[in-house]
Write a protein that holds these residues in place. Structure first.
Motif, PDB file in Angstrom:
ATOM      1  N   GLY A  41       0.764  -1.272   0.072  1.00 20.43           N
ATOM      2  CA  GLY A  41      -0.102   0.181   0.020  1.00 20.43           C
ATOM      3  C   GLY A  41       0.818   1.135  -0.020  1.00 20.43           C
ATOM      4  N   GLY A  42       0.261   2.243   0.664  1.00 22.60           N
ATOM      5  CA  GLY A  42       1.101   3.785   0.419  1.00 22.60           C
ATOM      6  C   GLY A  42       0.920   4.165   1.787  1.00 22.60           C
ATOM      7  N   ASN A  43       1.658   5.068   2.053  1.00 23.46           N
ATOM      8  CA  ASN A  43       1.329   5.913   3.324  1.00 23.46           C
ATOM      9  C   ASN A  43       0.818   7.239   3.250  1.00 23.46           C
ATOM     10  OD1 ASN A  43       3.934   6.822   2.781  1.00 23.46           O
ATOM     11  ND2 ASN A  43       4.945   5.479   3.770  1.00 23.46           N
ATOM     12  N   ALA A  70       0.153   1.099   5.925  1.00 31.33           N
ATOM     13  CA  ALA A  70      -0.503   1.404   4.835  1.00 31.33           C
ATOM     14  C   ALA A  70      -1.914   2.163   5.549  1.00 31.33           C
ATOM     15  CB  ALA A  70      -0.992  -0.094   3.938  1.00 31.33           C
ATOM     16  N   PHE A  71      -1.788   3.286   4.714  1.00 26.56           N
ATOM     17  CA  PHE A  71      -3.115   4.023   5.207  1.00 26.56           C
ATOM     18  C   PHE A  71      -4.401   3.415   4.403  1.00 26.56           C
ATOM     19  CE2 PHE A  71      -1.909   7.942   7.819  1.00 26.56           C
ATOM     20  CZ  PHE A  71      -0.509   7.523   7.806  1.00 26.56           C
ATOM     21  N   GLY A  72      -5.331   3.055   5.377  1.00 27.71           N
ATOM     22  CA  GLY A  72      -6.606   2.433   4.798  1.00 27.71           C
ATOM     23  C   GLY A  72      -7.265   3.052   3.778  1.00 27.71           C
ATOM     24  N   GLY A  73      -7.610   4.583   3.730  1.00 25.26           N
ATOM     25  CA  GLY A  73      -8.118   5.031   2.688  1.00 25.26           C
ATOM     26  C   GLY A  73      -7.725   5.007   1.149  1.00 25.26           C
ATOM     27  N   GLY A  74      -6.288   4.915   1.255  1.00 23.56           N
ATOM     28  CA  GLY A  74      -5.709   4.760  -0.073  1.00 23.56           C
ATOM     29  C   GLY A  74      -5.796   3.322  -0.497  1.00 23.56           C
ATOM     30  N   GLY A  75      -6.294   2.223   0.475  1.00 21.08           N
ATOM     31  CA  GLY A  75      -6.536   0.741  -0.004  1.00 21.08           C
ATOM     32  C   GLY A  75      -5.136   0.118   0.185  1.00 21.08           C
ATOM     33  N   PHE A  76      -5.131  -1.006   0.473  1.00 25.58           N
ATOM     34  CA  PHE A  76      -4.057  -1.744   0.629  1.00 25.58           C
ATOM     35  C   PHE A  76      -4.262  -3.375   0.269  1.00 25.58           C
ATOM     36  CE2 PHE A  76      -5.895  -1.450   4.958  1.00 25.58           C
ATOM     37  CZ  PHE A  76      -5.757  -2.793   5.415  1.00 25.58           C
ATOM     38  N   ALA A  77      -3.215  -3.928   0.032  1.00 25.81           N
ATOM     39  CA  ALA A  77      -3.560  -5.443  -0.327  1.00 25.81           C
ATOM     40  C   ALA A  77      -2.722  -6.479   0.551  1.00 25.81           C
ATOM     41  CB  ALA A  77      -3.078  -5.453  -1.891  1.00 25.81           C
ATOM     42  N   ILE A  78      -3.339  -7.488   0.928  1.00 29.35           N
ATOM     43  CA  ILE A  78      -2.812  -8.417   1.783  1.00 29.35           C
ATOM     44  C   ILE A  78      -2.861  -9.650   0.844  1.00 29.35           C
ATOM     45  CG2 ILE A  78      -3.232  -9.805   3.747  1.00 29.35           C
ATOM     46  CD1 ILE A  78      -2.954  -7.209   5.085  1.00 29.35           C
ATOM     47  N   SER A  79      -1.631 -10.202   0.790  1.00 30.24           N
ATOM     48  CA  SER A  79      -1.430 -11.717  -0.152  1.00 30.24           C
ATOM     49  C   SER A  79      -2.255 -12.724   0.626  1.00 30.24           C
ATOM     50  CB  SER A  79      -0.141 -11.903   0.014  1.00 30.24           C
ATOM     51  OG  SER A  79       0.324 -12.377   1.142  1.00 30.24           O
ATOM     52  N   TYR A  80      -2.643 -13.723  -0.050  1.00 33.64           N
ATOM     53  CA  TYR A  80      -3.155 -14.851   0.544  1.00 33.64           C
ATOM     54  C   TYR A  80      -2.499 -15.395   1.806  1.00 33.64           C
ATOM     55  CZ  TYR A  80      -5.915 -19.156   1.108  1.00 33.64           C
ATOM     56  OH  TYR A  80      -6.717 -20.341   1.898  1.00 33.64           O
ATOM     57  N   ARG A  87       5.981  -0.537  -0.179  1.00 29.63           N
ATOM     58  CA  ARG A  87       5.307   0.626  -0.770  1.00 29.63           C
ATOM     59  C   ARG A  87       5.292   0.473  -2.358  1.00 29.63           C
ATOM     60  NH1 ARG A  87       8.587   2.565   2.633  1.00 29.63           N
ATOM     61  NH2 ARG A  87       8.223   3.466   4.635  1.00 29.63           N
ATOM     62  N   GLU A  88       3.920   0.984  -2.855  1.00 29.40           N
ATOM     63  CA  GLU A  88       3.859   1.079  -4.068  1.00 29.40           C
ATOM     64  C   GLU A  88       3.245   2.536  -4.088  1.00 29.40           C
ATOM     65  OE1 GLU A  88       3.797  -0.109  -7.002  1.00 29.40           O
ATOM     66  OE2 GLU A  88       4.950  -2.051  -6.486  1.00 29.40           O
ATOM     67  N   SER A  89       3.794   3.437  -5.096  1.00 31.22           N
ATOM     68  CA  SER A  89       3.430   4.890  -5.248  1.00 31.22           C
ATOM     69  C   SER A  89       2.125   5.306  -6.047  1.00 31.22           C
ATOM     70  CB  SER A  89       4.470   5.680  -5.609  1.00 31.22           C
ATOM     71  OG  SER A  89       5.084   5.295  -6.847  1.00 31.22           O
ATOM     72  N   GLY A  90       1.380   4.329  -6.421  1.00 31.28           N
ATOM     73  CA  GLY A  90       0.116   4.542  -6.985  1.00 31.28           C
ATOM     74  C   GLY A  90      -1.335   4.565  -6.216  1.00 31.28           C
ATOM     75  N   PHE A  91      -0.909   4.234  -4.925  1.00 30.87           N
ATOM     76  CA  PHE A  91      -2.032   4.108  -3.783  1.00 30.87           C
ATOM     77  C   PHE A  91      -1.734   5.606  -3.171  1.00 30.87           C
ATOM     78  CE2 PHE A  91      -0.992  -0.437  -3.749  1.00 30.87           C
ATOM     79  CZ  PHE A  91      -2.268  -1.105  -3.620  1.00 30.87           C
ATOM     80  N   LEU A 110      -1.316   4.448 -11.677  1.00 27.86           N
ATOM     81  CA  LEU A 110      -2.495   5.073 -10.662  1.00 27.86           C
ATOM     82  C   LEU A 110      -3.303   3.981 -10.019  1.00 27.86           C
ATOM     83  CD1 LEU A 110      -3.824   7.547  -9.239  1.00 27.86           C
ATOM     84  CD2 LEU A 110      -5.458   7.757 -11.314  1.00 27.86           C
ATOM     85  N   VAL A 111      -3.164   3.827  -8.809  1.00 33.07           N
ATOM     86  CA  VAL A 111      -4.058   2.656  -8.298  1.00 33.07           C
ATOM     87  C   VAL A 111      -5.322   3.161  -7.567  1.00 33.07           C
ATOM     88  CG1 VAL A 111      -3.748   0.614  -6.516  1.00 33.07           C
ATOM     89  CG2 VAL A 111      -2.016   1.079  -8.049  1.00 33.07           C
ATOM     90  N   SER A 112      -5.216   4.210  -6.702  1.00 37.21           N
ATOM     91  CA  SER A 112      -6.517   4.593  -5.753  1.00 37.21           C
ATOM     92  C   SER A 112      -6.436   6.125  -5.771  1.00 37.21           C
ATOM     93  CB  SER A 112      -6.233   3.858  -4.697  1.00 37.21           C
ATOM     94  OG  SER A 112      -5.312   4.281  -3.844  1.00 37.21           O
TER      95      SER A 112
END
Ligand SMILES: *[C@@H]1O[C@H](CO)[C@@H](O)[C@H](O)[C@H]1NC(C)=O
Ligand SMILES: *[C@@H]1O[C@H](CO)[C@@H](O)[C@H](O)[C@H]1NC(C)=O
Ligand SMILES: *[C@@H]1O[C@H](CO)[C@@H](O)[C@H](O)[C@H]1NC(C)=O
Ligand SMILES: *[C@@H]1O[C@H](CO)[C@@H](O)[C@H](O)[C@H]1NC(C)=O
Ligand SMILES: *[C@@H]1O[C@H](CO)[C@@H](O)[C@H](O)[C@H]1NC(C)=O
Ligand SMILES: *[C@@H]1O[C@H](CO)[C@@H](O)[C@H](O)[C@H]1NC(C)=O
Ligand SMILES: *[C@@H]1O[C@H](CO)[C@@H](O)[C@H](O)[C@H]1NC(C)=O
Length: 489
Positions: free
Chosen positions: A201-203, A218-228, A268-272, A293-295
């Protein structure tokens, strides 16, 4: 479960048997192996006892078919696509009516999987095209200092995992006012192995927020991904973990703390984009980092992306360009008109700026600060460099906004940007602000998402027709740079 554990102990002991040992010694080894099995057994039994008694760590038993690793024979091994993502959106019955408009932009009922998690049944008449909902269970019993809903929202990843849906590789969390760009989300997640422990995600853009919370959150509003794989581990410890962090403020902070108990930190991914900024996000989107751009988030609290339009209409417009060329949306290119001494910055699908001076690329890629920090509305600092935006409209660049898009053939587009002069700027009379260009046409080939698998190189920008202005319009082409070409050519 215990049986499989026993077998794996057995297997590892079998593997350590040495065929070249003399018989006596071989017997000794067998005795040692038996002791080993016994230790394994004791360990298994104590593990079973431990999980039976440590109720605090797991109020809800996980269904039998959920394993730490997915069963390869029932899991497809093709490239990651949108169907491999299970969205878990944090909503509430109260806000869902208004905010469902955001998800309508990006939710495709045919291919998207996931739910908005609500506290109770919503009062909505039109549910057909919306993301389906689930009612969160079992969250009210948790101790908390600030808000019960933070516990509820933190548990969405656990509740999503517990559904046990097939072929889920990623659990993607977001708020009901998070706007996702799903194709780009897939491009980003496809780079990573969902069988490893990933928290992506991103901060926050505002340093004050990262200092208060964490740069590793990972700030929640930007969205974040958790692997299986990480979701499986989290599901085991989640409830105990939520009890330990009852005094925390936010839901994303709880997930952050629990993830760190597993020993995993943020990728970190800078598109969140949490978009923890106030005012106009223009500068940021006109100079987006070189990443898909992710979110976008907090759009209710920010100025409209397009002037003189509602935020909903603005997003609809951005999505028209996005759908035509998802990988290219808001990607920045620079054009130089050496004869007129102009620098032109294109943020594809959104805006074009003309500066009547020659600015170096290192400056052009730096966002103009059209915004302030989130918490204290200060002038910074941000987690990136920003250039001051002159308050004198006569000193600002000439700005153009996306007007419409035209699809060209099967793999090209022309995007047309129209000059926008704010009422204030109309008062400028000096030569500084006059520019004969009213319209900019930008042609480009669709950007292959594969582009993002390699180290990205900014694409080159070429003034067509020798930069001539025809009917108040200039034409620009964006294309891959030739190997020896620089973008200032
Ligand atoms: C994996 O799935 C297949 C097909 O459903 C099943 O036959 C097999 O027993 C499963 N293996 C494990 C280890 O669960
Ligand atoms: C995603 O990939 C799987 C196979 O790996 C396939 O069955 C499914 O149809 C794909 N979904 C989409 C939306 O392409
Ligand atoms: C819904 O949105 C409208 C317009 O933005 C706002 O006036 C209203 O207060 C919102 N309602 C709720 C329940 O948030
Ligand atoms: C949501 O969308 C509907 C239909 O497009 C519209 O009537 C309504 O005003 C929108 N609500 C908000 C809060 O934007
Ligand atoms: C979903 O699928 C149906 C039937 O195949 C199709 O008519 C519809 O346009 C699709 N919707 C979207 C949003 O792609
Ligand atoms: C804003 O929109 C209104 C109505 O569409 C229009 O009359 C006005 O000129 C616009 N203002 C600007 C600055 O474009
Ligand atoms: C000049 O541009 C305007 C606005 O887009 C258009 O209506 C007109 O047809 C153009 N004229 C010529 C000669 O291309």
């Amino acid at each position: 479960m215990n049986l499989s554990r026993l077998e794996s102990c057995h297997d590892s002991l079998k593997a350590s048997r040495f065929p070249f040992l003399p018989e006596k010694l071989g017997d000794l080894v067998i005795v040692l192996i038996r002791i080993g099995i016994l230790i394994c057994l004791i360990a298994s039994v104590s593990l079973a006892l431990h999980s039976a008694f440590s109720k605090q760590d797991r109020w809800f038993p996980l269904p039998e078919h959920l394993h730490v690793f997915q069963n390869d024979s029932v899991v497809d091994s093709g490239p990651t696509n949108i169907s491999h993502i299970l969205f878990g959106i944090a909503g509430s019955a109260k806000t869902w009516h208004n905010r469902s408009n955001y998800s309508k932009l990006w939710w495709d009922p045919n291919t998207s999987r996931g739910f908005v998690w609500l506290d109770k049944k919503p009062h909505l008449s039109h549910l057909d095209k919306l993301m389906p909902y689930q009612i969160s269970q079992g969250w009210t019993r948790f101790r908390h200092v600030h808000s019960a809903s933070a516990v509820r929202i933190a548990r969405i990843v656990f509740e999503s995992f517990r559904l046990g849906l097939p072929n889920v590789r990623w659990f993607v969390m977001g708020d009901d006012d998070t706007v996702f760009f799903p194709e780009n989300l897939v491009t980003v997640l496809a780079k990573y192995d969902h069988n490893q422990l990933y928290y992506i995600g991103g901060n926050s853009e505002s340093v004050e927020q990262d200092v208060m919370h964490s740069y590793n959150m990972a700030f929640g509003g930007g969205g974040f991904a958790i692997s299986y794989a990480l979701a499986a581990q989290l599901a085991r410890i989640m409830d105990g973990c939520l009890s330990r962090y009852y005094y925390f403020y936010g839901s994303d902070q709880r997930v952050w703390a629990c993830v760190h108990e597993i020993g995993v930190t943020l990728t970190r991914e800078s598109g969140f984009h949490q978009l923890d900024i106030r005012g106009n996000p223009y500068g940021l989107l006109a100079a987006h980092p070189m990443a898909p751009l992710v979110s976008l988030h907090h759009l209710d609290q920010l100025d409209s992306l397009f002037p003189n339009q509602t935020q909903t209409n603005s997003l609809e417009k951005l999505f028209i360009a996005y759908r035509l060329d998802p990988a290219r949306i808001v990607q920045q290119s620079f054009c130089y008109d050496h004869r007129r001494e102009w620098s032109i910055s294109v943020s594809w699908g959104y805006t074009v700026q003309i500066f009547k001076s020659l600015l170096i690329p290192a400056d052009l890629q730096m966002p103009l600060q059209t915004f302030r920090t989130w918490r204290s509305s200060s002038d910074g600092p941000f987690t990136f460099n920003a250039r001051p935006m002159s308050h004198d409209p006569c000193q600002q660049p000439a700005v153009f906004f996306l007007d419409h898009v035209v699809k060209v053939g099967s793999s090209g587009s022309i995007t047309i940007y129209e000059r926008y002069v704010a009422d204030e700027a109309k008062k400028c009379k000096g030569a500084d602000n006059t520019i004969e260009v009213q319209r900019i046409r930008v042609s480009a080939l669709t950007l292959d998402p594969e582009y993002w698998k390699n180290v990205p190189r900014r694409q080159c920008c070429q003034l067509m027709d020798g930069g001539s202005i025809k009917n108040s319009s200039i034409h620009i082409r964006i294309r891959k740079c030739r190997p020896q070409e620089t973008i200032t050519a």
